[in-house]
Motif scaffolding. Structure first.
Motif, PDB file in Angstrom:
ATOM      1  N   ALA A 278      42.717  37.619  37.975  1.00  0.00           N
ATOM      2  CA  ALA A 278      42.292  39.004  38.255  1.00  0.00           C
ATOM      3  C   ALA A 278      41.695  39.677  37.035  1.00  0.00           C
ATOM      4  N   TYR A 279      42.309  39.470  35.861  1.00  0.00           N
ATOM      5  CA  TYR A 279      41.860  40.189  34.664  1.00  0.00           C
ATOM      6  C   TYR A 279      40.498  39.676  34.206  1.00  0.00           C
ATOM      7  N   GLY A 280      40.320  38.381  34.269  1.00  0.00           N
ATOM      8  CA  GLY A 280      39.011  37.833  33.941  1.00  0.00           C
ATOM      9  C   GLY A 280      37.949  38.255  34.933  1.00  0.00           C
ATOM     10  N   ILE A 281      38.349  38.332  36.208  1.00  0.00           N
ATOM     11  CA  ILE A 281      37.407  38.747  37.247  1.00  0.00           C
ATOM     12  C   ILE A 281      36.916  40.164  37.004  1.00  0.00           C
ATOM     13  N   HIS A 282      37.824  41.085  36.704  1.00  0.00           N
ATOM     14  CA  HIS A 282      37.430  42.480  36.483  1.00  0.00           C
ATOM     15  C   HIS A 282      36.549  42.620  35.239  1.00  0.00           C
ATOM     16  N   THR A 844      32.757  54.344  44.060  1.00  0.00           N
ATOM     17  CA  THR A 844      33.971  53.622  43.670  1.00  0.00           C
ATOM     18  C   THR A 844      34.103  52.334  44.475  1.00  0.00           C
ATOM     19  N   LEU A 845      33.801  52.439  45.780  1.00  0.00           N
ATOM     20  CA  LEU A 845      33.928  51.260  46.635  1.00  0.00           C
ATOM     21  C   LEU A 845      32.908  50.183  46.281  1.00  0.00           C
ATOM     22  N   ALA A 851      35.196  44.413  43.317  1.00  0.00           N
ATOM     23  CA  ALA A 851      36.075  43.545  42.528  1.00  0.00           C
ATOM     24  C   ALA A 851      37.457  43.454  43.167  1.00  0.00           C
ATOM     25  N   ILE A 852      37.931  44.562  43.753  1.00  0.00           N
ATOM     26  CA  ILE A 852      39.247  44.555  44.400  1.00  0.00           C
ATOM     27  C   ILE A 852      39.257  43.600  45.584  1.00  0.00           C
ATOM     28  N   ILE A 853      38.239  43.696  46.420  1.00  0.00           N
ATOM     29  CA  ILE A 853      38.171  42.816  47.589  1.00  0.00           C
ATOM     30  C   ILE A 853      38.064  41.360  47.171  1.00  0.00           C
ATOM     31  N   SER A 889      45.296  45.702  49.565  1.00  0.00           N
ATOM     32  CA  SER A 889      43.910  45.973  49.162  1.00  0.00           C
ATOM     33  C   SER A 889      43.226  46.908  50.161  1.00  0.00           C
ATOM     34  N   ILE A 890      43.454  46.674  51.449  1.00  0.00           N
ATOM     35  CA  ILE A 890      42.879  47.553  52.474  1.00  0.00           C
ATOM     36  C   ILE A 890      43.443  48.963  52.353  1.00  0.00           C
ATOM     37  N   ALA A 891      44.747  49.049  52.083  1.00  0.00           N
ATOM     38  CA  ALA A 891      45.362  50.376  51.915  1.00  0.00           C
ATOM     39  C   ALA A 891      44.779  51.096  50.712  1.00  0.00           C
ATOM     40  N   SER A 892      44.515  50.350  49.639  1.00  0.00           N
ATOM     41  CA  SER A 892      43.928  50.961  48.439  1.00  0.00           C
ATOM     42  C   SER A 892      42.507  51.445  48.689  1.00  0.00           C
TER      43      SER A 892
END
Length: 912
Positions: A278-282, A844-845, A851-853, A889-892
């Motif tokens: 996750a951290y590398g992805i972001h 934001t989306l 990246a979140i999805i 993730s959907i809730a976020s």
């Protein structure tokens, strides 16, 4: 960061050296899944079990069940197979004892007294000899359900291991046993190997298979997803390097510290590969977003500037995400279940390592690559289709805020309904799939024998000899009968009372049956009959009628019939001293050698015929002895034997009746029990702590159901029944079944504790980051939503809360909070620049939301690899984590922005 990244080469060298150090530690890792490792060292059940191990010996054993398709187990050919198998197993190192039909001790009576001999002294060659062996073992129910099944087609070979073996030695012994037994498998013979040791060994073997196949599988899935998202090989390599380094650090540190690898910790490398990315992805996602803004070539200085810019912008968000994730997993350190505690600690360390590598190694390598390549042409990797999809999703739900809230409430309500159906149960054997060899073996033994799940009960007196007292022995025997009669899951109970009852029986054989018993004994039998060793006779021969009307023979039809009594022993050693006189001698008697008189019950008259009327009388008299109305043929025969006192069946009991045994006090009967133990030449060290004057005794309870819920009911019944025990006797319940139950009980407590700690830490981190208590509440809303759905789903689908699924909540919080934090930080940044909430949410989306999805998909896909695990807890863990990644993730991306846009909290528009 700019100053730190100037030392990029040093950073790469330091991280490389640390990685190499931990890489060389990996071969030292050891696997251990013994139920004891699940409990802390100071847990009462573990302490008690260790205490019983010290007193009665360790309980490590392996059970081998043998089923014959042709003939029964008593046939000459099958007994010969059992004898050879037992002999070969005895030759295996680290095996203490092998018990089977062909070498087990058998207690018999004769004219000379009690004989202890092997059940099979010589292998039979004829069917008649086989029937004699069968008749002998059926006369004593001690070996029922252990050495023979109801259909007489199957038997067990019980293998006890030496004390103090290492896990490696146990594993070697198991495979040597398997190698020997494999030679006996054929068209006529089936062999099943089970027991706690076998479960532990095979669990370790299956764990290695999981690691061997699942790690490459998840790496392949991650590579595919990363390439589809980034479309750059460099990004794939850098992120893959991050997760591999973090996994090596975590597992290598476990090996270095001597922490055993358990079923639970098998998940660590899978989790770090899925989550650590996750951290590398972001970081790389935002880095390539900046790259995409350029057209044409990018200079070295511009590349370096973009790296620093990315780290400066994403550093705080990534740090907070890592911190909350570490806190989520670290909360598991509060668990009392040792493997879960270790899992939490070392996963947290691995996550921290993944953050360090992503924040320092990836930027350092990007800078070094820029120096090496000089200028390179920017490659636009934007995905307009994906961006368009996110915009459409936002446009859809931004107009339906109330509907979304109603739908969310309905989903939560449905989930709450599933809570009451959640079952907490952690049987180790049921972690294996039904088609595995060990699961089939365990099922076979539980279906055909007493069971493989062992509960140990220690009864402890205050002084030496207290466990010879007839009152406590009677209550112990009563407890055994009570458990068997009240629980179908209790296959068998065993204790010293079984030996005392058998010895009491054979020492009271009616006179006319002694000759028959003697004729069946061999000259080389071990006779424990020398009265000079034990004193004078138990009781003198006399012609008085029995003083116990209730225990009179059926054949006493009128008062004129004289009772026939005889002595088991002829009185010898007339010169014996006072202290070696009859067991029944009163302590207050002053005459040495004086004896109390009592008479034996006579057995059935072999010459006497009875009428039909008398036969009905006999049946009714036998049935009145029954404790229940519906009995089978075998139970009826036993009742008839007791009524007629066939082979002293009326004496198969603890000698506790003063009148029946002609004793003046309970002390006399206690002395009688002591003498029985003196006469017995075999070893009962696993049942009492002293051969003659024990103050501690062990009762073994075999359960044919591995469920902890069953163990819980049985343990409660034992403790309730113990109130009947005489004063000054303590009772302790432990064993594998009890320790598994205690581990099961700790799951709920640990689950609740870790969830509360996770929520509190997440709340504090978010609140401090945004300097607002309200922000902390917003931070836990998506997490609470996903956890409620998770537990509701478990209840509705019948997924048990066990040692694997107990980690789902903390993992979900640790990972899912990343999505909330990244969304809040991005939304906050856009909100400061723009008052139009529609545009703020859309931007934001399309940036962080993307990246979140992607991160949620990669994590879910990584955990779905666990669906191919050998263990059910890991399969369900993978499934539930994938679901929580989707829901959190959907809730976020939906519920969180809806609430932000409706209530417009002040913290989200303030500058910090």
């Amino acid at each position: 960061m700019r100053k730190i990244l100037k030392h990029n080469k040093l950073i790469v060298i330091i991280i490389s050296l640390i990685t190499l150090f931990f890489l060389f530690q990996l071969p030292k890792i050891e696997i251990n899944n013994d139920i004891q490792v699940f409990l802390p060292d100071d847990h009462p059940a573990k302490v008690s079990n260790n205490q019983l191990d010290d007193i009665f010996g360790e309980s490590d054993s392996i059970v081998t069940a043998v089923k014959f398709k042709k003939d029964d187990i008593f046939s000459p050919s099958n007994l010969e197979i059992l004898s050879k198998l037992s002999s070969e197993l005895e030759d295996i190192p680290n095996i203490d004892e092998v018990t089977s039909l062909t070498n087990v001790d058998y207690i018999e009576g004769s004219s000379e007294g009690m004989i202890v001999e092997e059940l099979v002294e010589e292998l039979p060659t004829k069917a008649k000899e086989s029937r004699q062996i069968k008749n002998k073992i059926l006369s004593w129910d001690f070996y029922e359900e252990n050495l023979y099944s109801d259909d007489f087609k199957s038997t067990q070979v019980l293998i006890s291991l030496n004390d103090g073996l290492t896990n490696q030695e146990k594993e070697n012994t198991y495979y040597q046993i398997k190698e020997v037994t494999n030679d006996y498998k054929n068209n006529n013979t089936e062999i099943y190997i089970a027991g706690a040791t076998a479960v532990n060994v095979l669990m370790g073997h299956s764990m290695l298979e999981d690691v061997k196949y699942l790690i490459p599988f998840i790496i392949g899935v991650l590579i595919l997803i990363l390439y589809l998202f980034f479309k750059r090989s460099l990004a794939v390599v850098l992120i893959l390097m991050t997760v591999l380094v973090s996994s090596i650090w975590a597992i290598g540190l476990m090996a270095f510290l001597g922490i055993n690898l358990t079923l639970v910790s098998t998940v660590i490398p899978v989790l770090l590969i899925a989550v650590g990315s996750a951290y590398g992805i972001h970081i790389l996602s935002h880095y390539y977003d900046y790259i995409n803004e350029y057209q044409g070539e990018i200079s070295v200085s511009e590349q370096k500037a973009l790296v620093v810019k990315t780290v400066d912008k994403m550093g705080k968000a990534v740090f907070l995400a890592a911190l909350t994730t570490v806190a989520g997993f670290g909360s598991l350190a509060s668990s009392d279940i040792v493997p879960i505690k270790s899992f939490g600690v070392f996963t947290a360390i691995g996550i921290a390592a993944a953050f360090i590598v992503a924040l320092f190694l990836i930027p350092s390598l990007l800078i070094m690559i820029a120096d090496f390549k000089d200028n390179f042409e920017a490659k636009n990797t934007e995905t307009p289709e994906f961006k368009s999809l996110l915009e459409k999703m936002h446009n859809f739900y931004s107009k339906r805020r109330i509907s979304i809230i109603i739908i969310a409430v309905l989903i939560l309500s449905g989930s709450f309904l599933g809570f009451e159906d959640i079952i907490v149960d952690t049987p180790l054997i049921e972690m294996f799939k039904e088609d595995t060899e060990i699961r089939q073996a365990d099922d076979f033994i539980n279906d055909n024998f007493a069971g493989t799940n062992i509960m140990r009960v220690m009864v402890e007196g205050e002084e030496m000899g207290d466990l010879n007292h007839p009152d406590i022995l009677t209550e112990m025997d009563g407890l055994q009968k009570h458990l068997v009669s009240h629980f179908d899951e209790v296959g068998k109970t065993s204790s010293i009372t079984d030996y005392i009852k058998r010895m009491n029986q054979v020492m009271n054989y009616p006179e006319e049956e002694i000759a028959d018993a003697s004729s069946n004994s061999k000259e080389n039998s071990e006779k424990i009959t020398d009265n000079s060793e034990v004193g004078s006779s138990f009781y003198e021969e006399d012609n008085q009628e029995s003083v116990d009307d209730n225990s009179s023979s059926f054949y006493k039809e009128d008062e004129e019939t004289e009772a026939k009594s005889s002595s088991v022993y002829n009185e010898t050693n007339n010169d014996s001293e006072a202290d070696s006189s009859s067991f029944y001698q009163s302590e207050n008697k002053k005459e040495s050698g004086s004896q109390s008189e009592r008479e034996l019950l006579e057995g059935p008259d072999k010459e006497k015929n009875i009428s039909e009327y008398q036969f009905i009388q006999l049946l009714n008299a036998a049935l009145t002895r029954a404790e229940k109305k519906n009995i089978n043929a075998g139970e009826l025969v036993k009742l008839l034997e007791e009524e007629m006192n066939y082979q002293a069946a009326a004496y198969y009991e603890i000698p506790a009746d003063l009148d029946k045994y002609g004793a003046e006090s309970k002390q006399n009967l206690q002395n009688l029990v002591s003498q029985y133990l003196l006469l017995y030449s075999g070893s009962v060290d696993d049942l009492i702590n002293d051969q003659l004057e024990p103050d501690k005794a062990q009762m073994l309870i075999q359960l044919n159901n591995p469920s902890n819920l069953v163990a819980k009911k049985v343990r409660k019944e034992i403790k309730d029944y113990s109130n009947n025990f005489p004063e000054n006797y303590n009772l302790t319940v432990t064993g594998n079944a009890t320790m598994a139950l205690e581990a099961n009980n700790l799951i709920v407590n640990s689950q609740t504790k870790s969830i509360m700690i996770s929520f509190i830490i997440v709340f504090l981190i978010v609140a401090i980051s945004f300097r607002s208590v309200i922000a902390g509440l917003y931070g836990i809303i998506p997490l609470a939503f996903s956890l409620i759905i998770n537990f509701g789903l478990m209840g509705h689908l019948g997924i048990r809360l066990d040692v694997g699924t107990a980690m789902v909540a903390s993992i979900a919080i640790g990972i899912g909070v990343d999505y909330t934090i990244h969304f809040l930080h991005s939304y906050h940044a856009e909100r400061i620049k723009e008052d139009n909430l529609h545009l703020v949410t859309q931007r934001t989306l399309t940036t962080t939301g993307k990246a979140i999805i992607f991160n949620a998909i990669s994590v879910a896909a990584g955990f779905l690899v666990l669906l191919f695990s050998n263990f059910y807890p890991l399969i369900y863990l993978g499934f539930l984590i994938a679901v929580t990644m989707f829901t959190s993730s959907i809730a976020s991306l939906t519920i969180l922005p809806v609430l932000l846009n409706i209530f417009k909290p002040k913290f989200i528009s303030k500058e910090y």
